[in-house]
Design a protein around this motif. Structure first.
Motif, short mmCIF file in Angstrom:
data_model
loop_
_atom_site.label_atom_id
_atom_site.label_comp_id
_atom_site.label_asym_id
_atom_site.label_seq_id
_atom_site.Cartn_x
_atom_site.Cartn_y
_atom_site.Cartn_z
N SER A 67 0.85 -1.19 0.00
CA SER A 67 0.00 0.00 0.00
C SER A 67 0.88 1.24 0.00
O SER A 67 1.95 1.25 0.61
N ILE A 68 0.41 2.28 -0.66
CA ILE A 68 1.21 3.51 -0.69
C ILE A 68 1.28 4.15 0.70
O ILE A 68 2.31 4.68 1.10
N GLY A 69 0.21 4.11 1.43
CA GLY A 69 0.22 4.64 2.80
C GLY A 69 0.39 3.50 3.78
O GLY A 69 -0.44 2.59 3.82
N ALA A 116 -9.17 8.47 -9.03
CA ALA A 116 -8.64 7.94 -7.77
C ALA A 116 -9.32 6.62 -7.48
O ALA A 116 -10.48 6.42 -7.87
N GLN A 117 -8.59 5.74 -6.84
CA GLN A 117 -9.26 4.59 -6.23
C GLN A 117 -9.17 4.82 -4.72
O GLN A 117 -10.06 5.41 -4.14
N CYS A 118 -8.06 4.47 -4.10
CA CYS A 118 -7.96 4.82 -2.68
C CYS A 118 -7.66 6.30 -2.49
O CYS A 118 -7.96 6.87 -1.45
N GLY A 119 -7.01 6.92 -3.47
CA GLY A 119 -6.74 8.36 -3.39
C GLY A 119 -5.55 8.74 -2.53
O GLY A 119 -5.27 9.94 -2.37
N TYR A 120 -4.85 7.78 -1.99
CA TYR A 120 -3.73 8.14 -1.09
C TYR A 120 -2.60 8.82 -1.85
O TYR A 120 -1.89 9.64 -1.32
N CYS A 121 -2.45 8.47 -3.13
CA CYS A 121 -1.39 9.06 -3.94
C CYS A 121 -1.79 10.38 -4.56
O CYS A 121 -0.97 11.07 -5.14
N THR A 122 -3.09 10.71 -4.49
CA THR A 122 -3.64 11.81 -5.28
C THR A 122 -2.92 13.13 -5.02
O THR A 122 -2.66 13.91 -5.94
N LEU A 174 4.36 7.26 -7.11
CA LEU A 174 3.86 5.89 -7.17
C LEU A 174 2.36 5.84 -6.90
O LEU A 174 1.86 6.54 -6.02
N CYS A 175 1.67 5.00 -7.67
CA CYS A 175 0.27 4.68 -7.40
C CYS A 175 0.18 3.17 -7.38
O CYS A 175 0.66 2.50 -8.29
N ARG A 176 -0.43 2.60 -6.36
CA ARG A 176 -0.55 1.16 -6.26
C ARG A 176 -1.88 0.65 -6.78
O ARG A 176 -2.02 -0.52 -7.08
N CYS A 177 -2.87 1.54 -6.86
CA CYS A 177 -4.20 1.08 -7.26
C CYS A 177 -4.32 0.90 -8.76
O CYS A 177 -5.34 0.39 -9.24
N GLY A 178 -3.33 1.36 -9.53
CA GLY A 178 -3.43 1.24 -10.99
C GLY A 178 -4.31 2.32 -11.60
O GLY A 178 -4.97 2.10 -12.61
N THR A 179 -4.31 3.48 -11.00
CA THR A 179 -5.16 4.58 -11.48
C THR A 179 -4.43 5.45 -12.50
O THR A 179 -4.96 6.47 -12.94
N HIS A 180 -3.23 5.05 -12.89
CA HIS A 180 -2.36 5.90 -13.71
C HIS A 180 -3.04 6.54 -14.91
O HIS A 180 -2.89 7.74 -15.14
S1 FES Z 1 -5.29 5.72 -6.06
FE1 FES Z 1 -4.57 4.39 -4.50
S2 FES Z 1 -2.44 4.63 -4.62
FE2 FES Z 1 -3.14 5.79 -6.30
#
Ligand code: FES
Ligand code: FES
Lengths: 740, 153
Positions: A332-334, B97-103, B133-139
Motif C-alpha cells: 500500500s502507498i500509505g 482515484a481509487q484509494c486516493g492516497y497518492c492523489t 507511485l500509485c498502487r491502485c493502478g489509477t495511472h
Molecule cells: S489511487 Fe490508491 S495509490 Fe493511487
C-alpha cells in the motif's frame, strides 16, 4: 465520510436505532427462512436503514470503503430502491456499535452479499412507507408514485416519507417478501455516479484514519524484531524514556514500543530504541534461489479440489509443465495506521482502523487484550488502498497495546515504510504443476493440476483457537496463529480458480496446503487465482500450439459456457486478433480468460508486448479487456476496478517479488520492491458486457489472473520463449532468451 | 525547541519544533493539513509532495530549518475563492482515484508541470509523474485528468 462526522455519530445521534446482534438472535426463529445476501445474518430492517423526519436517510453497511467504490455502489442501490436522490443518504459503514456484521469486505463480495441485502431491505422499507401513505391518502398503494421521497396519489394529494417517518418504523424483522425493482426501471443503478469520497481526497479534507486528530492525542511507534525468528537478548529502555517528548515506553516480551507527544519525537525515539535493542538472528528462511523446491518438498495437507472422470478418446500425446510465482506484497502507498484510546479506568477501548472487517478485528483484539466484546468498539475509517489483508489489523493491536500505557489518551500509530514491507502478510509463493493428454484430434482428454502454497487467508477473527495479529505473537505470553485450513471450493484459497473453466472429460485438481509459515502470508486480491490462472491459461496455449490450433479457437473448442465464449470472442475482436499471426521476435500478443472463482465475473484479456532482446526488457503498450460482471451497478467504478486490476497484475508479473535471505526479509523500501511506474503503464481498453437481468458480480479481483497469463502468452508469441516463472524482470528474461 | 516561522498557503505560522523536523509532520500535525501524506518518509513515493517556491518538494525529507523565507503551497492551497483548482476539478471529473492516497502527489506534481509546460504531451505527463507511485493502478485516469485540466484550464 470523514473522521469528524463519524465521531458525531458516535456521540449518540443514531444510538436510538443501534443494532444489537444479541437481540436479533434472540428474536430469530429456530430455522429462519433464508434471506438474500447478508440480510440472512442481519435480519432487522433498522439494522440497515433509518428514514429521518428531517428528509435524510441513513444507510448502514458492514462493508467498508477500501478504495474500490463499494460504498458508493451500495448507496446507489439504496437510493434506487427507495426512490430518493442519492444526496439524501448518509452512509455509515463498518462500526461494531452501529452497523450490521458483514464479516470482511473481501473476495469481491460487497455487491453480491451487501448489495442484495440492501436492495431487499430498501424495497421492503419503501413498501412499508407506501402502506402508511396509502392509508393517509386513501389510495391503494399500487396506485402511488414516489419521486425523491414524495409520495403522490392519482388525485394529486401527496405526503413525503419524512412526514411518514416515525420512531420504530423499521424496527422489525426483514421478510424479503417485497420484490426489488426490475432492472428496466433502474435510474440510479447502472449510472456512472461519482464516488462519494473523491472530492475530499482531491481537496485535502480529513478522510483517512491517518488524518484523525483528537484532543490530547499522542503518537506511538513500535520497534519490531529484525526478523520473524529474532530473539531479544537485551534492551535498555531508560535512555529512551529520557528522550524529549517521550511519555511511555512499553516492553512486553519482544514487543517494543513507545508513546511521545510529537510524531517526529516518536520516530527519533523509535530509532533510539531500535539501536538500544540487541537481537540474536538465526537463519530461519530457505535460500531464496531454492524457494520453490523448498516449498515443493514441505509437509502438506492435501485436499482434492475437484475430480471428474468420463469416457474420452485415447491420449495421443502427453504434456506437463511447472509454473511458479514468488511472494507478493500488498505494498500500500500509505503504511498501515490506527488510533486507539482506552478509557481512564482501562475498562473499555475504542479503536479506529482501516481494517476490512471491524467485527473480526474486535474479536481478536478482545482475546489478546482480555476485554469483553461489548467494551471494545472498532470503527472503520478509510486508509490507503489495501488490496487484501495488509498491516491494517496488526497496527490496530500495536496502537491498543501502547494506548494501554496512557489510559484516557488517544494514540495514533502509523507504521514506517520498512515495517509495512517487512511485516505485512504476503501473497504466498506458489508452485503449480499441470499435465494433460491430447487426443489425436487435438482435444484435451485429461488434465491434472497440483498447487503447492501456504494459506492465502490468515485473517483475524478465526473462530477456532489462535490469533492472527502480529504483535500477539511477540508478547511475553505469546499467542499462536490458528492452524490454517483449506477453504472449500468454489471460492477456495490456494486452489482458487485451480479448476480449469473448460469442459474437459477427465480432470483432477489437488491442493497441497503448506501449513507451516515460511514467510508470513494472507489474503491479497485473487488469493491463489493469480498463480493458478497463470498456469492454466499458459498451459492452454502450450497445448493449443501442440495441437496446431490458434489460442482463441483452441479455447472455444473446449468451452460451452456461452457467457465465457462471448467475452473471449469479444476480446479477440476488440484486439483485432489475427488467428495464426506470428510474433516477429520482439512484438507479439497473448490472450487469457478466467471466470473469477469459477462462479463469478468473466474476463478475457489480450496483452500486447514489445520485448528488447538485448536488455530483456518487456514493454506493454496496450491491453484489451472484455468483462461480463452480470448487472453493472456503476460502469465507471467497474472500469476503474478492472483497469486498476490489470495494471496491478502487470506490475506483479513484470517486477515484483519479496526479497529475503535466510536471515529475514530484505524488501524494505520501494527500491527493494519496485512497482510499475507511469511511463511503463499500458493503455487499457475495456469493454463491459452488461446483463441488467442477471445478478451483479464482484469485479475487484477478476482481471488480474487473465492479465498476468496473457502477458505470459504474449512473451511466448513475441519471442518463442515460454517463461513459466514470474516475475519477468529484464535480467531473468534476458537470461532465459540467451538459454533458448 | 526554538520557534520557527513558516509561510504556508500564504499565511505565516509560528511552529515550535526542532529545526531537523521533517516538514511533513509540521504540516500534518501542527497546521492540521491533510493533503501531504506519509507514504515512505524516504523521498521515494511522492505522497508527501508540496510546492516550495513552486518547485515540487518531498516534505518527508525536507527539514524545517531549510524553509525560512520560502513559500510553501499544499493541496489545500490550490483552491482559490472557494473554487477548486482546475486540476482538482479534473480529478473529480475523471474519477481519477481509487484509494486516493497518492492523489496529493499527483496533483502537486502536475501543478508544477503545468507551470513550466502549459501544454504537455502525454509522454511528458508520464515522465513528470514517473517518480510518483500509485498502487491502485489509477495511472491512466490520472493522465487523463491532467489532460482535461489542460483543456479546461
Ligand atoms: S489511487 Fe490508491 S495509490 Fe493511487
Ligand atoms: S512520503 Fe515523502 S516521498 Fe514518500
Amino acid at each position: 465520510m470523514n473522521a469528524i462526522s463519524r465521531r458525531g455519530f458516535a456521540s449518540g445521534l443514531l444510538l436510538s436505532f443501534a443494532f444489537s446482534p444479541a437481540l436479533a438472535q434472540q428474536t430469530t426463529p429456530i430455522a429462519p427462512r433464508r434471506l438474500p445476501g447478508s440480510l440472512n445474518t442481519n435480519r432487522r430492517l433498522d439494522a440497515w436503514l433509518h428514514i429521518g423526519s428531517d428528509g435524510k436517510v441513513t444507510v448502514c453497511t458492514g462493508k467498508v470503503e477500501i478504495g474500490q467504490g463499494a460504498v458508493t455502489a451500495l448507496m446507489q442501490i439504496a437510493a434506487e430502491e427507495l426512490d430518493i436522490l442519492p444526496g439524501r443518504i448518509t452512509m455509515v459503514s463498518g462500526d461494531t456499535a452501529l452497523t450490521p456484521d458483514e464479516g470482511v469486505t473481501a473476495g469481491s463480495q460487497s455487491m453480491e452479499n451487501g448489495g442484495s441485502a440492501l436492495r431487499y431491505a430498501a424495497a421492503e422499507a419503501r413498501a412499508i412507507l407506501l402502506e402508511k401513505a396509502s392509508a393517509r391518502l386513501g389510495a391503494p398503494a399500487a396506485a402511488l408514485r414516489v419521486q425523491d421521497g414524495m409520495v403522490s396519489a392519482p388525485n394529486g394529494n401527496g405526503v413525503s416519507y419524512w412526514a411518514l417517518a416515525e420512531e420504530g418504523l423499521l424496527r422489525r424483522e426483514a421478510t424479503a417478501s417485497v420484490q426489488p425493482k426490475p432492472p428496466a426501471e433502474h435510474r440510479i443503478v447502472g449510472q456512472p455516479v461519482g464516488r462519494l469520497d473523491i472530492p475530499a481526497k482531491v481537496s485535502g479534507q480529513p478522510i483517512y484514519v491517518q488524518d484523525m486528530r483528537m484532543p490530547g492525542m499522542l503518537f506511538g511507534r513500535v520497534v519490531r524484531p529484525p526478523s520473524y525468528a529474532a530473539r531479544l537478548i537485551s534492551v535498555d529502555l531508560d535512555a529512551v524514556r529520557a528522550m524529549p517528548g517521550v511519555v511511555a515506553v512499553v516492553r512486553d516480551g519482544r514487543f517494543l514500543g513507545l508513546v511521545a507527544r510529537r510524531e517526529e519525537q516518536a520516530i527519533k525515539a523509535q530509532r533510539a530504541l531500535a539501536a538500544a535493542a540487541r537481537w540474536e538472528i538465526p537463519a530461519s528462511l530457505p535460500e531464496p534461489a531454492a524457494l520453490h523446491a523448498h516449498l515443493r518438498a514441505m509437509k502438506t495437507d492435501d485436499t482434492i479440489s475437484n475430480e471428474k472422470h468420463a469416457e474420452a478418446p485415447a491420449v495421443a500425446q502427453r504434456f506437463s509443465a511447472s509454473y511458479t510465482k514468488p511472494y507478493l506484497a500488498h505494498a500500500s502507498i500509505g503504511p498501515s495506521c490506527a488510533v486507539a484510546q482506552y478509557a481512564e479506568d482501562k475498562a473499555s477501548l475504542r479503536v479506529w482502523s482501516h481494517t476490512q472487517g471491524v467485527f473480526p478485528l474486535r474479536a481478536d483484539l478482545a482475546k489478546v487484550l482480555g476485554l469483553p466484546l461489548d467494551k471494545l468498539r472498532v470503527t472503520h475509517v478509510q486508509g490507503s488502498g489495501c488490496y487484501g489483508h495488509n498491516g491494517a489489523d496488526d497496527v490496530a493491536l500495536d496502537a491498543a497495546l501502547l494506548a494501554r500505557a496512557v489510559p484516557g489518551k488517544p494514540v495514533k500509530l502509523q507504521w514506517m515504510r520498512d515495517e509495512e514491507f517487512a511485516w505485512e502478510p504476503y501473497n504466498p509463493a506458489m508452485v503449480v504443476e499441470v499435465s494433460a493428454g491430447l487426443s489425436a484430434e487435438g482435444r484435451i482428454v485429461d488434465w491434472t493440476h497440483d498447487v503447492w502454497s501456504q494459506h492465502h487467508n490468515n485473517r483475524p477473527g478465526n473462530p477456532t483457537r489462535g490469533i492472527n495479529l502480529l504483535a500477539a505473537w511477540h508478547l511475553e505470553q505469546p499467542h499462536q496463529p490458528p492452524y490454517p485450513r483449506a477453504l472449500p471450493q468454489p471460492a477456495g484459497s490456494g486452489d482458487r480458480n485451480a479448476v480449469p473453466p473448460y469442459d474437459l472429460p477427465n480432470q483432477k485438481i489437488v491442493h497441497h496446503l503448506i501449513p507451516e509459515m515460511v514467510l508470513r502470508t494472507s489474503a491479497l486480491r485473487t488469493l491463489g487465482a493469480f498463480g493458478n490462472v497463470f498456469a492454466i491459461e499458459c498451459f492452454m496455449d502450450e497445448l493449443g500450439e501442440a495441437a496446431g490450433q490458434d489460442p482463441v479457437a483452441f479455447r472455444l473448442a473446449h468451452m460451452k459456457d456461452t457467457r465465457a465464449r462471448a467475452v473471449i470472442e469479444a476480446a479477440a475482436r476488440l484486439a483485432n486478433w489475427q488467428p495464426g499471426a506470428r510474433g516477429d521476435g520482439s512484438q507479439g500478443r497473448g490472450i487469457a480468460f478466467a471466470k473469477y472463482k469459477n462462479v463469478s465475473c468473466y474476463v478475457a484479456c489480450v496483452v500486447e508486448v514489445a520485448v528488447d532482446r538485448t536488455t530483456g526488457e518487456i514493454r506493454v503498450p496496450r491491453v484489451f479487456a472484455v468483462v461480463d460482471a452480470g448487472q453493472v451497478i456503476n460502469p465507471d467504478g467497474l472500469r476503474n476496478q478492472i483497469d486498476g486490476g490489470i495494471i496491478q497484475a502487470l506490475s506483479w508479473s513484470l517486477k515484483e517479488a519479496v526479497q529475503f535471505t535466510p536471515q529475514g526479509v530484505t524488501s524494505r523500501d520501494w527500491q527493494g520492491y519496485p512497482i510499475l511506474t507511469f511511463p511503463e503503464v499500458p493503455k487499457v481498453e475495456t469493454v463491459l458486457l452488461n446483463h441488467p437481468d442477471l445478478p451483479p458480480l464482484g469485479s475487484g479481483e477478476a482481471s488480474q489472473g487473465p492479465a498476468g497469463a496473457a502477458l505470459g502468452n504474449a512473451l511466448k508469441h513475441a519471442t518463442g520463449l515460454r517463461l513459466r516463472a514470474f516475475p519477468y524482470t529484464p535480467d531473468r528474461v534476458k537470461a532465459a532468451l540467451n538459454r533458448s | 525547541m526554538a520557534a520557527i516561522t513558516l509561510t504556508v498557503n500564504g499565511a505565516r505560522h509560528q511552529v515550535a519544533a526542532e529545526a531537523d523536523t521533517p516538514l511533513l509532520y509540521v504540516l500534518r500535525n501542527d497546521l492540521e493539513l491533510n493533503g501531504p501524506r506519509f507514504g515512505c518518509g524516504q523521498g521515494q513515493c511522492g505522497a508527501c509532495t508540496v510546492l516550495v517556491d513552486g518547485v515540487p518538494t518531498r516534505s518527508c525529507v525536507t527539514e524545517l530549518g531549510t524553509l525560512a523565507g520560502r513559500q510553501i503551497t499544499t493541496l489545500e492551497g490550490l483552491a482559490s475563492q472557494g473554487r477548486l483548482h482546475a486540476l482538482q476539478r479534473a480529478f473529480i471529473a475523471e474519477q481519477a482515484a481509487q484509494c486516493g492516497y497518492c492523489t496529493n502527489g499527483m496533483i502537486m506534481a502536475a501543478k508544477a508541470l503545468l507551470e513550466t509546460t502549459p501544454e504537455p504531451s502525454e509522454p511528458e505527463i508520464r515522465d513528470a509523474l514517473a517518480h510518483y507511485l500509485c498502487r491502485c493502478g489509477t495511472h491512466n485516469r490520472i493522465v487523463a485528468a491532467v489532460q482535461r485540466a489542460v483543456r479546461e484550464g
